[in-house]
Design a protein around this motif. Structure first.
Motif, PDB file in Angstrom:
ATOM      1  N   UNK A 298      -1.011   3.959   1.938  1.00  0.00           N
ATOM      2  CA  UNK A 298       0.135   3.485   2.712  1.00  0.00           C
ATOM      3  C   UNK A 298       1.346   3.433   1.790  1.00  0.00           C
ATOM      4  N   UNK A 299       2.438   4.025   2.230  1.00  0.00           N
ATOM      5  CA  UNK A 299       3.674   4.026   1.439  1.00  0.00           C
ATOM      6  C   UNK A 299       4.806   3.452   2.285  1.00  0.00           C
ATOM      7  N   UNK A 300       5.550   2.535   1.691  1.00  0.00           N
ATOM      8  CA  UNK A 300       6.682   1.896   2.372  1.00  0.00           C
ATOM      9  C   UNK A 300       7.927   2.061   1.513  1.00  0.00           C
ATOM     10  N   UNK A 301       9.053   2.335   2.170  1.00  0.00           N
ATOM     11  CA  UNK A 301      10.337   2.479   1.476  1.00  0.00           C
ATOM     12  C   UNK A 301      11.321   1.469   2.033  1.00  0.00           C
ATOM     13  N   UNK A 302      12.008   0.762   1.163  1.00  0.00           N
ATOM     14  CA  UNK A 302      13.002  -0.233   1.557  1.00  0.00           C
ATOM     15  C   UNK A 302      14.334   0.159   0.938  1.00  0.00           C
ATOM     16  N   UNK A 303      15.344   0.292   1.785  1.00  0.00           N
ATOM     17  CA  UNK A 303      16.687   0.636   1.307  1.00  0.00           C
ATOM     18  C   UNK A 303      17.644  -0.485   1.693  1.00  0.00           C
ATOM     19  N   UNK A 304      17.854  -1.447   0.814  1.00  0.00           N
ATOM     20  CA  UNK A 304      18.753  -2.566   1.137  1.00  0.00           C
ATOM     21  C   UNK A 304      20.157  -2.063   1.446  1.00  0.00           C
ATOM     22  N   UNK A 305      20.736  -2.641   2.482  1.00  0.00           N
ATOM     23  CA  UNK A 305      22.116  -2.304   2.814  1.00  0.00           C
ATOM     24  C   UNK A 305      22.280  -1.112   3.723  1.00  0.00           C
ATOM     25  N   UNK A 306      21.191  -0.352   3.961  1.00  0.00           N
ATOM     26  CA  UNK A 306      21.290   0.787   4.859  1.00  0.00           C
ATOM     27  C   UNK A 306      21.371   0.324   6.308  1.00  0.00           C
ATOM     28  N   UNK A 307      21.648   1.265   7.178  1.00  0.00           N
ATOM     29  CA  UNK A 307      21.715   0.960   8.601  1.00  0.00           C
ATOM     30  C   UNK A 307      20.333   0.873   9.202  1.00  0.00           C
ATOM     31  N   UNK A 308      20.179   1.257  10.484  1.00  0.00           N
ATOM     32  CA  UNK A 308      18.870   1.185  11.133  1.00  0.00           C
ATOM     33  C   UNK A 308      17.813   1.952  10.329  1.00  0.00           C
ATOM     34  N   UNK A 309      16.628   1.408  10.301  1.00  0.00           N
ATOM     35  CA  UNK A 309      15.563   2.042   9.544  1.00  0.00           C
ATOM     36  C   UNK A 309      15.563   1.650   8.090  1.00  0.00           C
TER      37      UNK A 309
ATOM     38  N   UNK B 240       5.800  -8.657  -4.675  1.00  0.00           N
ATOM     39  CA  UNK B 240       7.159  -8.308  -4.242  1.00  0.00           C
ATOM     40  C   UNK B 240       7.169  -7.872  -2.778  1.00  0.00           C
ATOM     41  N   UNK B 241       8.261  -8.146  -2.073  1.00  0.00           N
ATOM     42  CA  UNK B 241       8.338  -7.909  -0.634  1.00  0.00           C
ATOM     43  C   UNK B 241       7.957  -6.487  -0.230  1.00  0.00           C
ATOM     44  N   UNK B 242       8.448  -5.421  -0.873  1.00  0.00           N
ATOM     45  CA  UNK B 242       8.032  -4.080  -0.449  1.00  0.00           C
ATOM     46  C   UNK B 242       6.520  -3.884  -0.534  1.00  0.00           C
ATOM     47  N   UNK B 243       5.902  -4.411  -1.569  1.00  0.00           N
ATOM     48  CA  UNK B 243       4.455  -4.290  -1.709  1.00  0.00           C
ATOM     49  C   UNK B 243       3.737  -5.169  -0.695  1.00  0.00           C
ATOM     50  N   UNK B 244       4.316  -6.311  -0.398  1.00  0.00           N
ATOM     51  CA  UNK B 244       3.784  -7.195   0.651  1.00  0.00           C
ATOM     52  C   UNK B 244       3.766  -6.467   1.990  1.00  0.00           C
ATOM     53  N   UNK B 245       4.826  -5.735   2.295  1.00  0.00           N
ATOM     54  CA  UNK B 245       4.905  -4.991   3.551  1.00  0.00           C
ATOM     55  C   UNK B 245       3.877  -3.863   3.590  1.00  0.00           C
ATOM     56  N   UNK B 246       3.689  -3.178   2.466  1.00  0.00           N
ATOM     57  CA  UNK B 246       2.719  -2.086   2.419  1.00  0.00           C
ATOM     58  C   UNK B 246       1.296  -2.605   2.607  1.00  0.00           C
ATOM     59  N   UNK B 247       0.984  -3.727   1.981  1.00  0.00           N
ATOM     60  CA  UNK B 247      -0.364  -4.286   2.100  1.00  0.00           C
ATOM     61  C   UNK B 247      -0.647  -4.716   3.542  1.00  0.00           C
ATOM     62  N   UNK B 248       0.314  -5.396   4.187  1.00  0.00           N
ATOM     63  CA  UNK B 248       0.098  -5.858   5.555  1.00  0.00           C
ATOM     64  C   UNK B 248       0.021  -4.693   6.543  1.00  0.00           C
ATOM     65  N   UNK B 249       0.667  -3.582   6.223  1.00  0.00           N
ATOM     66  CA  UNK B 249       0.542  -2.409   7.087  1.00  0.00           C
ATOM     67  C   UNK B 249      -0.906  -1.944   7.157  1.00  0.00           C
ATOM     68  N   UNK B 250      -1.665  -2.205   6.095  1.00  0.00           N
ATOM     69  CA  UNK B 250      -3.071  -1.822   6.080  1.00  0.00           C
ATOM     70  C   UNK B 250      -3.899  -2.507   7.140  1.00  0.00           C
ATOM     71  N   UNK B 251      -3.390  -3.582   7.749  1.00  0.00           N
ATOM     72  CA  UNK B 251      -4.124  -4.254   8.829  1.00  0.00           C
ATOM     73  C   UNK B 251      -4.276  -3.365  10.057  1.00  0.00           C
ATOM     74  N   UNK B 252      -3.450  -2.316  10.137  1.00  0.00           N
ATOM     75  CA  UNK B 252      -3.531  -1.401  11.274  1.00  0.00           C
ATOM     76  C   UNK B 252      -4.438  -0.202  11.000  1.00  0.00           C
ATOM     77  N   UNK B 253      -4.992  -0.109   9.810  1.00  0.00           N
ATOM     78  CA  UNK B 253      -5.920   0.985   9.502  1.00  0.00           C
ATOM     79  C   UNK B 253      -7.298   0.558   9.997  1.00  0.00           C
ATOM     80  N   UNK B 254      -7.634   0.960  11.213  1.00  0.00           N
ATOM     81  CA  UNK B 254      -8.855   0.521  11.893  1.00  0.00           C
ATOM     82  C   UNK B 254      -9.559   1.736  12.497  1.00  0.00           C
ATOM     83  N   UNK B 255     -10.265   2.506  11.691  1.00  0.00           N
ATOM     84  CA  UNK B 255     -10.940   3.707  12.208  1.00  0.00           C
ATOM     85  C   UNK B 255     -12.111   3.332  13.108  1.00  0.00           C
ATOM     86  N   UNK B 256     -12.283   4.086  14.164  1.00  0.00           N
ATOM     87  CA  UNK B 256     -13.360   3.829  15.117  1.00  0.00           C
ATOM     88  C   UNK B 256     -14.331   5.001  15.084  1.00  0.00           C
TER      89      UNK B 256
END
Length: 924
Positions: free
Chosen positions: A625-636, A895-911
């Motif tokens: 899982x990879x997350x990118x954070x761009x402070x000060x940018x617009x949407x996204x 750190x917040x970006x890493x916190x966001x990446x780790x929590x995104x892993x909660x959606x990795x639920x293979x069936x």
């Protein structure tokens, strides 16, 4: 204000000189190993690896029964030439033979154990035709400071020291007593998979309202490495070990709990007598339909060796735990407490004063071979980013909350980008429904909601400043029921669970109300996981997350309130804040580091999700899982990497994509994977690779993941980037992050030589973090001063070395944590603090920060940029530390970006596949 912190870590003292200890070493030998392998293959004809002896129970039995045995070697069950036992003195044959014979008999079923029982006679026999040669002990001088230094300057201990040295330290300390506040503690040794423990025994007692609660001091001892450190380290952490004297669960709800057995050795004499506790596991056996000793517990074999004493039976211990902790004859047993088995009046944790006293006792006991590592001092006074002040002149009540609401509303508007936010609340208790509807407008600064639609439609709307929110509240009904998982054991567990998931998905689809193009979030009230513990896999949480994701909706869960729930408002608040996080409506505050950090810096964080067949869906998966954070940018402003389409997408879309990804069908033997993240970052060197995965398959997967990381780095080259990675997590798929191969300003992938990190981006910085995790990889700490005062302190800490790249980040105590008296003593309560054992001692952990790659003078020179101003590693460590802070949260663990990446892993639920052609033959 404290200006230094002390870590509970020790290293070989170079002033002591060579450190060699005389030990007796035993190898199984070719003859005995061959015979035991033959017996194992005969006893377990279905074994996949008959050459791999199940020696865990034998090792535990020998450590507990055989006097002098201090450690067991690794992989002795597969190779009889490897060291098997280390002892202070040779264990006599009359002790070793019956132990091996009893263990061998235990490999057979009760009705077919004749040959196993006969082994003891053959080990003792003088008849060359029948005898099996018992191996001979060899004298060996073991270097307990044996070290290899990597090319990057990291000292790595010899592989056997990861298990041998903690045991040696534990026995040395167990021979001493600890005195505190008029109380004397005696310690016993408990072997653990990652090192050794010291447990004070007999336990302390705390009386409350006619009931006695039991607890002990516990010291965890492990060996580790630190990037670029010239000597390896021994970490000693402290905690409270609580003992269960009442179990508020039924036998079938006991999955597995540790039981420590205190019993005299059945043979007289020998060193270390009475210093060890025997580790066992008590749990419900669903095949036998009764409580049983599980996970290679040695206690069932002890009565075969000692017919005199009375040893606890599982049912009796479960029914009368307090009777056994006080001893029956000269045998005692303690059930290690876990919150799942009911309440305990003694609180967890120790306060800094007691930790410091224990630490000083350890330091004294380890001299002169080991010495404490130097204290760490502050490297900056900029501890926090630009946070809203909690108080101050002219700040009346509600000012800060109003500013926070404005921030959240702006973040929501940015994340929604003009789309309406459609929220479905499925509730079970009216109190939760009311709390959720009341808390939402408070958080974003809106007035109470406007009810819309017909009277029987519980729908509310808020609108203003670019934000439109509609909330529809409905009873959860059968959606929140337990999953009806089939009990047909002839079919794979993952397939049966997948069928139940598909059924719940159909039920959810029937309840879906079509929405326009707005963002969708579901808030679901369900029972806590303990309510579903009686039936495995029946917790519906993951199934509901999958079901709602298939409908294009994010999901957040809130537990049912209990009878004494007074924090419903608090839980409702956190439910909404986490929903905002999933929408990407969050951004790090502006840092206060200085001009050394580029103004257009972006953050990237990597997190590796790895589930085995024991994972939430009983199906293996590996996902980067990879997350990118761009402070000060617009949407996204917060985005995630869509590997399939090779593009950055909004964070909320990333979550939905992760839940919908299709996993390849695992090959046979791929249910487990190699774990290269053992204690001290040296599991591979110590034989930590799990054999179930085929090496070629695992290497191929690792190459694929590393190629993906390289591709990601290329996508980040357009602006200055800080890449954040949790070393303990990511080295599972990126072997170049092992401490032993790290080098300053270099990145290594696979077997290729490491390259300059600037080849992956002219303005790339790479920072690795790690916490103590379950392996105690980062040492405990406490602040102190010249007046012998101890406590906590927040900040960034390091050594005075000019080339220092490793720092410590410590956060403040959250304002929600109750403040306790500075000198609180739980192990020896004073007259003024008689209720001290009840207190929960919260201790902020240390986050280790390694600035692996920055624009140092050498990095700039190697890149042909000698004229540029070099980075200061301490500034990048400070920036990483400040990313742990946010106005809406207590200090984060990462750190917040890493916190966001780790929590995104909660959606990795293979069936698993449920169709006949894809399930029966392929699912694990």
């Amino acid at each position: 204000m404290y200006h230094a912190i002390r870590v509970a870590a020790y290293e070989p003292d170079p002033l002591h000189g060579p450190w060699r200890e005389k030990m007796s070493v035993l190898r199984l030998g070719e003859e005995l190993h061959t015979e035991l392998t033959r017996m194992h293959a005969e006893a377990d004809k279905g074994s996949v690896r008959p050459d791999r002896l199940p020696v865990r129970r034998l090792n535990s039995l020998l450590q507990a029964i055989a006097p002098g045995v201090i450690a067991t070697g690794r992989n002795a069950g597969t190779d009889g030439r490897l060291p098997w036992l280390y002892a202070r003195e040779a264990v006599p044959p009359e002790v070793l033979a019956p132990v091996i014979g009893t263990w061998a008999a235990g490999m057979y079923r009760e009705e077919d154990d004749t040959e196993g029982a006969d082994l003891e006679e053959r080990l003792r026999s003088d008849d060359p035709a029948e005898a099996v040669q018992l191996p001979h002990w060899e004298a060996e001088s073991v270097d307990l400071a044996e070290t290899v230094t990597s090319a990057g300057g990291t000292a790595e201990p010899a592989a056997r020291l990861y298990s041998l040295l903690p045991e040696w330290v534990a026995f040395r300390l167990a021979a001493r007593t600890f005195h505190t506040g008029g109380t004397t503690l005696h310690f016993r040794v408990e072997s653990s998979g990652n090192g050794a423990r010291l447990v004070s025994w007999p336990p302390q007692r705390y009386g409350h309202r006619g009931q006695t609660w039991y607890y002990s001091a516990c010291l965890n001892i492990t060996v580790h490495t630190v990037p670029f450190a010239p000597r390896f380290r021994v970490h000693v952490s402290t905690q409270v070990r609580r003992w269960a004297t009442r179990l508020d669960v039924r036998p079938h709800q006991l999955g597995g709990t540790t039981v420590l057995l205190d019993a005299p050795l059945p043979w007289p004499g020998g060193p270390d007598r009475g210093h060890r506790l025997m580790v066992n596991t008590l749990g419900y056996d669903r095949r036998l339909k009764e409580l049983a000793w599980r996970h290679h517990s040695p206690v069932p074999l002890v009565p075969e060796l000692d017919i005199v004493r009375n040893y606890p039976q599982p049912a009796a211990l479960f029914t009368h735990p307090e009777r056994w902790i006080n001893g029956s004859g000269d045998v005692a047993a303690g059930i290690v407490y876990h919150p799942s088995i009911g309440p305990h009046k003694v609180g967890p944790g120790l306060m800094p004063r007691e930790r410091a006293d224990l630490d000083a006792w350890v330091e004294e006991g380890l001299r002169p071979m080991l010495t404490r590592v130097p204290d760490l001092t502050r490297v900056t006074r900029s501890n926090t980013p630009s946070l809203l002040p909690r108080s101050g002149a002219g700040r009346g009540p509600g000012v800060r909350e109003a500013q926070l609401a404005l921030q959240r509303r702006a973040a929501l508007a940015r994340a929604l980008n003009g789309r309406p936010l459609e929220i479905d609340v499925f509730w079970q208790s009216p109190e939760t429904r009311a709390a959720l509807l009341a808390e939402l407008p408070k958080l974003i600064g809106f007035p109470p909601g406007e009810r819309v639609g017909p009277a029987d439609d519980d729908t509310w709307r808020w609108r203003g400043e670019g934000v439109e929110i509609r909330v529809r509240a409905r009873p959860a009904g059968p959606l929140a029921d337990a999953l009806p998982v089939s009990r047909e054991r002839r079919r794979p567990r993952a397939v049966r669970l997948a069928e139940a998931v598909e059924e719940r998905c159909r039920l959810v689809a029937d309840r879906v109300v079509p929405r326009p193009d707005g963002a969708g979030v579901v808030i679901m009230e369900i029972a806590g996981k303990e309510r579903f513990a009686a039936v495995p896999d029946s917790d519906p949480k993951h199934a509901l997350r999958i079901a709602w994701a298939r409908q294009g909706r994010l999901s957040q869960f809130v537990n049912l309130p209990d009878d004494t729930d007074s924090g419903l408002e608090h839980r409702a608040r956190w439910t909404w804040l986490d929903a905002f996080r999933q929408l990407g409506a969050i951004s790090p505050p502006a840092h206060r580091v200085g001009t050394g950090v580029p103004g257009d810096l972006q953050y990237a964080a990597l997190w590796f999700v790895r589930h085995t067949r024991k994972g939430p869906m009983r199906y293996p998966v590996r996902r980067l899982v990879a997350v990118r954070v761009r402070p000060g940018d617009g949407p996204g402003v917060i985005e995630g990497w869509d590997a399939e389409r090779a593009e950055w997408v909004p964070y909320s879309k990333l979550l939905l994509l992760l839940s919908q990804a299709v996993e390849p069908v695992p090959m046979a033997g791929e249910g487990e994977v190699a774990d290269t993240g053992g204690p001290g970052d040296g599991a591979a060197a110590r034989g930590g690779l799990r054999p179930a995965a085929r090496p070629g398959v695992e290497q191929h997967r690792q190459r694929e993941t590393e190629q993906q990381i390289r591709a990601l780095l290329f996508q980040l080259r357009d602006r200055p980037t800080l890449l954040l990675a949790d070393a303990a997590n990511l080295r599972q798929c990126w072997s170049g992050l092992r401490n032993g191969v790290l080098d300053r300003d270099m990145l290594g992938f696979g077997t290729e030589p490491a390259q300059r990190h600037t080849l992956y981006g002219d303005n790339l910085r790479v920072v690795l973090v790690r916490d103590a995790n379950a392996r105690e990889e980062v040492a405990e700490w406490y602040a102190h001063d010249a007046k012998d005062r101890v406590g906590f302190a927040e900040g960034v800490w390091g050594t005075a070395e000019t080339e220092n790249r490793v720092f410590a980040s410590t956060a403040s105590t959250p304002h929600t944590v109750a403040k306790l008296p500075r000198g609180l003593m739980k192990l020896a309560p004073t007259a003024q603090g008689r209720t001290a054992p009840e207190k929960t001692a919260w201790n902020p952990g240390q986050l280790e920060i390694t600035v692996l790659g920055c624009l140092s003078e050498k990095a700039l020179a190697d890149s042909g940029r000698e004229g540029d101003l070099p980075d200061q590693p301490a500034e990048w460590a400070t920036l990483t530390h400040q990313l742990r802070y946010h106005d809406d949260y207590p200090p984060l663990a990462r750190p917040l970006p890493l916190h966001l990446a780790r929590l995104a892993g909660q959606y990795v639920l293979p069936v698993a596949r449920t169709k006949e052609e894809g399930s029966a033959s392929s699912a694990p």
